[in-house]
Scaffold this motif. Structure first.
Motif, short mmCIF file in Angstrom:
data_model
loop_
_atom_site.label_atom_id
_atom_site.label_comp_id
_atom_site.label_asym_id
_atom_site.label_seq_id
_atom_site.Cartn_x
_atom_site.Cartn_y
_atom_site.Cartn_z
N LYS A 1 0.86 -1.18 0.00
CA LYS A 1 0.00 0.00 0.00
C LYS A 1 0.90 1.23 0.00
CE LYS A 1 -3.66 0.15 2.64
NZ LYS A 1 -4.53 0.28 3.84
N ALA A 2 0.61 2.19 -0.87
CA ALA A 2 1.45 3.37 -1.02
C ALA A 2 0.62 4.65 -0.84
CB ALA A 2 2.12 3.38 -2.38
N ARG A 3 1.31 5.70 -0.41
CA ARG A 3 0.72 7.04 -0.32
C ARG A 3 1.46 7.96 -1.29
NH1 ARG A 3 0.49 5.73 5.36
NH2 ARG A 3 -1.68 5.57 6.07
N VAL A 4 0.70 8.55 -2.19
CA VAL A 4 1.28 9.40 -3.23
C VAL A 4 0.94 10.85 -2.92
CG1 VAL A 4 1.46 9.80 -5.71
CG2 VAL A 4 0.89 7.51 -4.86
N THR A 5 1.96 11.68 -2.77
CA THR A 5 1.77 13.11 -2.52
C THR A 5 1.83 13.84 -3.86
OG1 THR A 5 2.83 12.88 -0.36
CG2 THR A 5 2.57 15.10 -1.23
N GLY B 1 3.61 0.25 -11.39
CA GLY B 1 5.01 0.33 -10.97
C GLY B 1 5.32 -0.62 -9.82
N ILE B 2 4.38 -0.76 -8.88
CA ILE B 2 4.59 -1.67 -7.75
C ILE B 2 4.67 -3.11 -8.25
CG2 ILE B 2 3.50 -2.62 -5.68
CD1 ILE B 2 2.38 0.19 -5.14
N VAL B 3 3.76 -3.49 -9.14
CA VAL B 3 3.76 -4.86 -9.68
C VAL B 3 5.06 -5.14 -10.44
CG1 VAL B 3 2.62 -6.41 -11.30
CG2 VAL B 3 1.25 -5.01 -9.78
N THR C 1 8.04 -3.67 -10.01
CA THR C 1 9.18 -3.73 -9.09
C THR C 1 9.20 -5.02 -8.30
OG1 THR C 1 9.05 -1.32 -8.87
CG2 THR C 1 10.38 -2.50 -7.26
N VAL C 2 8.07 -5.41 -7.75
CA VAL C 2 8.01 -6.65 -6.98
C VAL C 2 8.26 -7.86 -7.88
CG1 VAL C 2 6.54 -8.12 -5.54
CG2 VAL C 2 6.49 -5.64 -5.25
N GLY C 3 7.70 -7.83 -9.09
CA GLY C 3 7.88 -8.96 -10.00
C GLY C 3 9.31 -9.14 -10.46
N SER C 4 10.10 -8.07 -10.49
CA SER C 4 11.50 -8.17 -10.90
C SER C 4 12.43 -8.55 -9.75
CB SER C 4 11.96 -6.85 -11.52
OG SER C 4 11.88 -5.80 -10.56
N ALA C 5 11.91 -8.57 -8.51
CA ALA C 5 12.73 -8.94 -7.35
C ALA C 5 12.91 -10.45 -7.32
CB ALA C 5 12.07 -8.47 -6.05
N THR C 6 14.14 -10.89 -6.99
CA THR C 6 14.44 -12.33 -6.95
C THR C 6 13.64 -13.02 -5.86
OG1 THR C 6 16.68 -11.85 -7.72
CG2 THR C 6 16.27 -14.04 -6.81
N THR C 7 13.60 -12.44 -4.68
CA THR C 7 12.82 -12.98 -3.57
C THR C 7 12.00 -11.87 -2.94
OG1 THR C 7 14.55 -12.58 -1.93
CG2 THR C 7 14.62 -14.69 -3.10
N HIS C 8 11.00 -12.27 -2.19
CA HIS C 8 10.16 -11.28 -1.50
C HIS C 8 10.93 -10.58 -0.40
CE1 HIS C 8 9.96 -14.77 1.13
NE2 HIS C 8 9.50 -14.00 2.08
N LYS C 9 12.02 -11.19 0.08
CA LYS C 9 12.81 -10.58 1.14
C LYS C 9 13.47 -9.28 0.66
CE LYS C 9 13.80 -14.97 3.47
NZ LYS C 9 14.85 -15.89 3.92
N GLU C 10 13.81 -9.22 -0.63
CA GLU C 10 14.40 -7.99 -1.16
C GLU C 10 13.42 -6.82 -1.03
OE1 GLU C 10 15.79 -8.44 -5.10
OE2 GLU C 10 17.07 -10.16 -4.67
N VAL C 11 12.16 -7.09 -1.28
CA VAL C 11 11.15 -6.04 -1.17
C VAL C 11 10.96 -5.63 0.28
CG1 VAL C 11 8.76 -5.43 -1.69
CG2 VAL C 11 10.01 -6.95 -3.22
N LEU C 12 10.95 -6.61 1.18
CA LEU C 12 10.78 -6.30 2.61
C LEU C 12 11.97 -5.53 3.15
CD1 LEU C 12 9.28 -9.69 3.85
CD2 LEU C 12 8.06 -7.59 3.34
N LYS D 1 12.95 0.90 -2.66
CA LYS D 1 13.26 0.55 -4.05
C LYS D 1 12.03 0.70 -4.93
CE LYS D 1 15.21 -3.21 -6.84
NZ LYS D 1 15.70 -4.60 -6.82
N ILE D 2 10.86 0.42 -4.36
CA ILE D 2 9.61 0.58 -5.10
C ILE D 2 9.40 2.05 -5.42
CG2 ILE D 2 7.12 0.24 -5.02
CD1 ILE D 2 7.57 -2.08 -3.14
N SER D 3 9.61 2.90 -4.41
CA SER D 3 9.40 4.34 -4.61
C SER D 3 10.31 4.89 -5.70
CB SER D 3 9.64 5.08 -3.29
OG SER D 3 8.81 4.59 -2.27
N MET D 4 11.59 4.50 -5.64
CA MET D 4 12.55 5.01 -6.63
C MET D 4 12.19 4.53 -8.03
SD MET D 4 16.24 4.83 -4.67
CE MET D 4 16.12 3.08 -4.30
#
Length: 331
Positions: free
Chosen positions: A150-154, A178-180, A182-193, A198-201
């Motif tokens: 969940k993201a907050r966009v200003t 963009g979230i989908v 970024t998460v889909g290109s991550a090797t593991t879910h731990k990278e996102v956590l 990284k998602i914001s950038m």
């Protein structure tokens, strides 16, 4: 008495005409405008009545604009009113933009208002940025683990792109995309956590505010949750499907084997029938041979003796096998 009635009639007629006059000619509104510094002719107000324009809807906003130091013409305001616009909202937006030192002309404000957008709210959002909260976006990392973000966009309203620019729904959809990604290109879910920024950038680098009525100032990740193991579920479903396919093929082979077995049994019965038929012809052949003299009586008795001896030997052999089964220690 007659003169008194005439005076009353004249007074009623005068009052009637004065009522019609003051209801048609807004003298009170003209006096208010005059003492507020708005120079507008009484005949201009009468003309508004004839054009079915409510004079107060034009004069009151002009009084506010004049007090705020804005120079707005009556014709522009009246034209905007006749086009179906909200004159009061446009004037309020112009005053707010002037106070916030935002360049906004009347023509652009009128165009924004006629486009169906709240021009005053747009100016307020341009001064005070707005926070748009996206719903939870579900994405799957390469290891098959689902991640819900969940993201907050200003955002800040872009006055130049309000006409023809996309709205909040487009911003939310692009951020979700963009979230989908970024998460889909991550090797593991731990990278996102470990690195939610990284998602914001990644999202900010895509320039998601292009073609929209807003300018994205920041994207903050408000919440990251780990969901289901989608990869394991897909593998389980695939294994279950493979098992069902194998069972179907095995059932097919079993049915074919049963059918073949039944065919072989039928063939055995057919062969047995042929044997019985052949055995039935033996006595006939013997009788014919005896009649024709091709087989003697002694030959017939010798054949009977051989058959009896063979039958006896078979019986002895069967008894021996039975004894061996009953007493296996005698070997």
């Amino acid at each position: 008495m007659t003169s008194l009635v005439s005076i009353i009639i004249i007074a009623v007629v005068v009052i009637f005409f004065l009522t019609i006059f003051f209801s048609f000619v807004p003298v009170g509104l003209w006096i208010t405008a005059y003492f507020s510094g708005v120079r507008i002719g009484i005949f201009t107000l009468v003309g508004m009545r004839l054009r079915r324009v409510i004079p107060s809807r034009i004069v009151n906003p002009m009084i506010k604009a004049t007090k705020a130091g804005l120079d707005l013409g009556v014709d522009k305001l009246e034209a905007h009113y006749l086009a179906g616009g909200d004159v009061d909202s446009v004037v309020d937006a112009l005053i707010a933009a002037q106070r916030a030192n935002i360049p906004l002309e009347f023509e652009r404000a009128a165009a924004i208002d006629l486009a169906g957008r709240n021009v005053l709210e747009a100016v307020q959002v341009s001064v005070n940025p707005k926070v748009i909260e996206t719903p939870k976006v579900s994405a799957v990392a390469k290891n098959g683990i689902e991640v819900m973000v969940k993201a907050r966009v200003t955002v800040r309203a872009n006055i130049e792109r309000l006409v023809g620019g996309a709205g909040e729904e487009t911003i939310i959809a692009r951020v979700g995309e963009g979230i989908v990604t970024t998460v889909g290109s991550a090797t593991t879910h731990k990278e996102v956590l470990e690195n939610p920024d990284k998602i914001s950038m990644t999202v900010l680098e895509k320039g998601l505010d292009a073609g929209t009525a807003f300018e994205i100032l920041s994207i903050d990740i408000a919440d990251v949750d780990v969901g289901r193991n989608i990869g394991a579920k897909l593998q389980t479903d695939q294994a279950e499907a493979d098992k069902r396919i194998a069972q179907a093929k095995a059932e097919e082979r079993r049915a074919m084997a049963v059918a073949r077995e039944q065919e072989m049994k039928a063939e055995v019965q057919a062969m047995r029938a042929k044997v019985v038929e052949a055995e039935a012809e033996v006595p006939l052949a013997l009788a014919k041979a005896l009649r024709e003299g091709k087989l003697g009586v002694m030959d017939y008795y010798n054949m009977k003796n051989i058959l009896a001896d063979t039958s006896m030997r078979d019986a002895i052999a069967k008894m021996s096998k039975t004894d061996e089964k009953d007493n296996p220690t005698n070997k």
